[in-house]
Structure formats: C-alpha cells, structure tokens
Design a protein around this motif. Structure first.
Motif, PDB file in Angstrom:
ATOM      1  N   LEU A 115       0.723   0.746 -10.950  1.00 19.14           N
ATOM      2  CA  LEU A 115       1.894   0.602 -10.083  1.00 19.14           C
ATOM      3  C   LEU A 115       1.541   0.002  -8.718  1.00 19.14           C
ATOM      4  N   LEU A 116       0.477   0.482  -8.086  1.00 18.19           N
ATOM      5  CA  LEU A 116       0.119  -0.033  -6.759  1.00 18.19           C
ATOM      6  C   LEU A 116      -0.285  -1.496  -6.811  1.00 18.19           C
ATOM      7  N   VAL A 117      -0.907  -1.903  -7.897  1.00 12.81           N
ATOM      8  CA  VAL A 117      -1.289  -3.309  -8.045  1.00 12.81           C
ATOM      9  C   VAL A 117      -0.033  -4.163  -8.180  1.00 12.81           C
ATOM     10  N   ARG A 118       0.893  -3.725  -9.003  1.00 14.09           N
ATOM     11  CA  ARG A 118       2.158  -4.475  -9.154  1.00 14.09           C
ATOM     12  C   ARG A 118       2.902  -4.523  -7.832  1.00 14.09           C
ATOM     13  N   ALA A 119       2.904  -3.409  -7.091  1.00 14.65           N
ATOM     14  CA  ALA A 119       3.582  -3.368  -5.792  1.00 14.65           C
ATOM     15  C   ALA A 119       2.927  -4.338  -4.803  1.00 14.65           C
ATOM     16  N   ALA A 120       1.606  -4.401  -4.811  1.00 10.38           N
ATOM     17  CA  ALA A 120       0.902  -5.318  -3.912  1.00 10.38           C
ATOM     18  C   ALA A 120       1.274  -6.764  -4.223  1.00 10.38           C
TER      19      ALA A 120
END
Length: 164
Positions: A115-120
């Motif tokens: 999720l954090l990678v997609r958000a970044a």
C-alpha cells in the motif's frame, strides 16, 4: 489561558520533546544496529517468511524504544503514564511494520505492490524512486520519524483535569 493551563501545556511539550528524542535515538539504534542482517534482507519478502522476519525486527526495534523511553522517564523524571507509553509504542511498532514490509519494493508500481509503495507512486514519487536508489529508504525513514512524532505526542499528552 490560566497559568495552570500554560504550565500543563509546557510540561506536556517538554515530555513530548524528551519522548521524541528518546524514541528517535532508539529508532536509529534499533533500525541500524540491533536489526539482524537476515531480517533486514527478508522483511520485505512476500509470504510468511517475510512477515516473520519483519515481526522479529519490529519486536527488537520496539524493545529498544521501550528501554530508551523507560530510561528517559526514569532519569528525567518525566512522569509518563504507562498506558500512554504503551499506546505510543504500539503506534510506532505498527507503523514501522507497515513500512518495513515495503523493503525492496519501492520501484514496484503494480496493483500487488504494498500500500505505501502504491501511495508513493500515486503521490508522484515514482520517477524519484526509479532514478535514485536511496529514495525508498528516505521515504521509509521520513515515514518512521513522522509516526515517532505522533507517538511522542500520544505518550506526552496529559488529559485535562476537571476544574473545581
């Protein structure tokens, strides 16, 4: 604002600053010195082995932060509430686990990415992540320090006392 309210606010600010300093110092030690090499290598792997490595790292990391916070409380006479300390440490631990499961995946812009990678990537960081091999680690550390600040505020908060 009364002098009592001002004094209480200043005391909470001092506790927050001391808690942040202790948690941040312990973050550096726990993330870079205490962390086992195998956990650093495997914590971002998919599946159970990666999750276990990450949990093992977060456990030693949180123990390091707990000891630092305890020492700061004891030697600086901060008067921290144990329940608030536990809540702040839980915030730090949970958010640390979430970020560290992204290890090694920062350039992976797919639906299966953490999720954090997609958000970044959605926040426009994809080109930076692809161009600079340090970018993922920098985002990871910024995430950790931001949550450490929130954890310190939770730890330091003093509930309002009813007026007489």
């Amino acid at each position: 604002m009364t002098n009592t309210t001002t004094h209480t606010g200043l005391a909470a600010a001092a506790r927050a600053a001391a808690a942040y300093a202790a948690l941040t110092a312990a973050h550096e030690v726990g993330d870079f010195i205490i962390q086992r090499d195998i956990d650093a290598k495997e914590k971002g792997n998919e599946g159970g082995d990666g999750a276990v490595a990450c949990a093992r790292h977060v456990a030693s990391y949180t123990a390091t932060q707990t000891l630092a916070l305890y020492a700061a409380d004891r030697y600086l006479h901060l008067g921290l509430d144990r329940r608030r300390a536990a809540a702040g440490l839980a915030i730090s631990a949970i958010t640390h686990y979430v970020a560290d499961r992204c290890a090694g995946h920062w350039t992976n812009d797919t639906d299966q990415a953490p999720l954090l990678v997609r958000a970044a990537h959605k926040a426009g960081k994809g080109k930076w992540l692809a161009a600079d091999h340090r970018a993922g680690a920098m985002l990871d550390q910024a995430w950790h320090r931001g949550w450490i600040a929130i954890a310190a505020a939770v730890i330091a908060h003093t509930p309002a006392r009813p007026t007489r």
